[in-house]
Scaffold this motif. Structure first.
Motif: not given
Length: 315
Positions: A98-105, A121-129
């Motif tokens: 999600p773009d905002k709110g909690a999620a458990l990967l 960590q880098l994938a989530l920061f660089d690839e997520h909108p």
């Protein structure tokens, strides 16, 4: 005929030709180029400013020790060449986060050392909108290890405990957990991509209690970076680490043995598993076990599929 530098195609030789008028107009519109030297100088200036402020104590961390500025401007940029050029990481399903709110990967763990956690960590920061930060749960020994513990805190990790995990999720963070723990990272090469037991399902209890969606994450590639051929328990106890690995290059090549092999990586974020309205099941051992087993099976099946899709490990 000669070539115009705007289009790079054969052009009329007559200077008064309308083509050259348009070409001159386009050339005037071109943005000035920035040389590689200028980029390096600018980056070094940013780092100088960053560390100057830090030496003066002008920086902030949250209650868990997470340093956003240091992570975004120093740690993650240092990892990008490894992510993009060495491992050539491909991400799939990032839209499930999600773009905002909690999620458990929840992901599979491997690779001898936790390089998979850093790449995630880098994938989530660089690839997520929304360029979201991943807050990781780490084992106790991580925070007892000099330098490693400080690095973990600064980049957003915290002790793998239910109270800390619940606080982060209730604050709307994206939390990452690897239930296999050191059993996963320490697997010998002949057991690669075979998931170990997912602990006691503590991550499921946390997700249920906070009604946070669980997102299975399958990582292919980390198993090949340091293939473990054996272990030296005596040295592991001496250094206070779970295992002392023997790989094709370490310790035989000394420091060069620490260079990871350039395997091809794929990270797939699976469809979220909803826990909405299920908080009363957080203390039900059978429900917790069943859901943990479902997550594990989802990751295992996805790994099989990704391995077929990837083909050779180093292609």
């Amino acid at each position: 005929m000669r070539s115009c530098r705007c289009w790079g195609i054969p052009t009329p030789t007559t200077r008064g030709h309308p083509f050259w008028t348009e070409c001159a107009t386009r050339s005037a519109r071109r943005e000035p180029t920035v040389s590689d030297n200028d980029r390096v100088a600018h980056h070094l200036e940013e780092l100088y400013q960053l560390f100057s402020r830090r030496l003066a104590g002008d920086y902030e961390v949250d209650e868990f020790g997470f340093d956003t500025e240091l992570t975004e401007k120093f740690t993650l940029p240092a990892l990008r060449p490894l992510y993009r050029k060495w491992f050539r990481v491909e991400t799939l399903g990032i839209e499930h986060v999600p773009d905002k709110g909690a999620a458990l990967l929840v992901g599979n763990h491997s690779g001898t050392i936790a390089v998979d956690a850093m790449m995630l960590q880098l994938a989530l920061f660089d690839e997520h909108p929304a360029s979201r930060h991943l807050r990781l749960l780490a084992a106790d020994f991580v925070f007892k290890t000099p330098l490693l513990g400080e690095y973990a805190r600064k980049t957003g990790a915290t002790l793998a405990s239910n109270p800390d995990a619940e606080r982060l999720l209730r604050a709307g963070e994206v939390l990452g957990v690897f239930p296999e723990g050191v059993k996963g990272t320490g697997k010998p090469v002949w057991e690669r991509y075979k998931l170990k037991r997912f602990g006691r399902g503590g991550f499921v209890s946390t997700a249920l209690a906070t009604e946070t969606p669980i997102i299975p994450v399958s990582i292919v590639g980390a198993e090949e970076i340091y293939p473990i051929l054996g272990d030296i328990p005596v040295l592991a106890r001496l250094f206070g680490i779970p295992y002392f690995p023997i790989t094709p290059t370490f310790p035989f090549l000394g420091p060069l043995g620490a260079v990871p092999l350039p395997s091809k990586w794929i990270i797939q974020f699976g469809e979220p598993i909803s826990t909405e309205g299920m908080s009363e099941l957080a203390d039900d051992p059978m429900e917790v076990f069943n859901l943990a087993d479902r997550v594990k099976e989802t990751i295992q099946q996805t790994l099989h599929s990704l391995l077929k899709q990837r083909g050779g490990a180093f292609q």
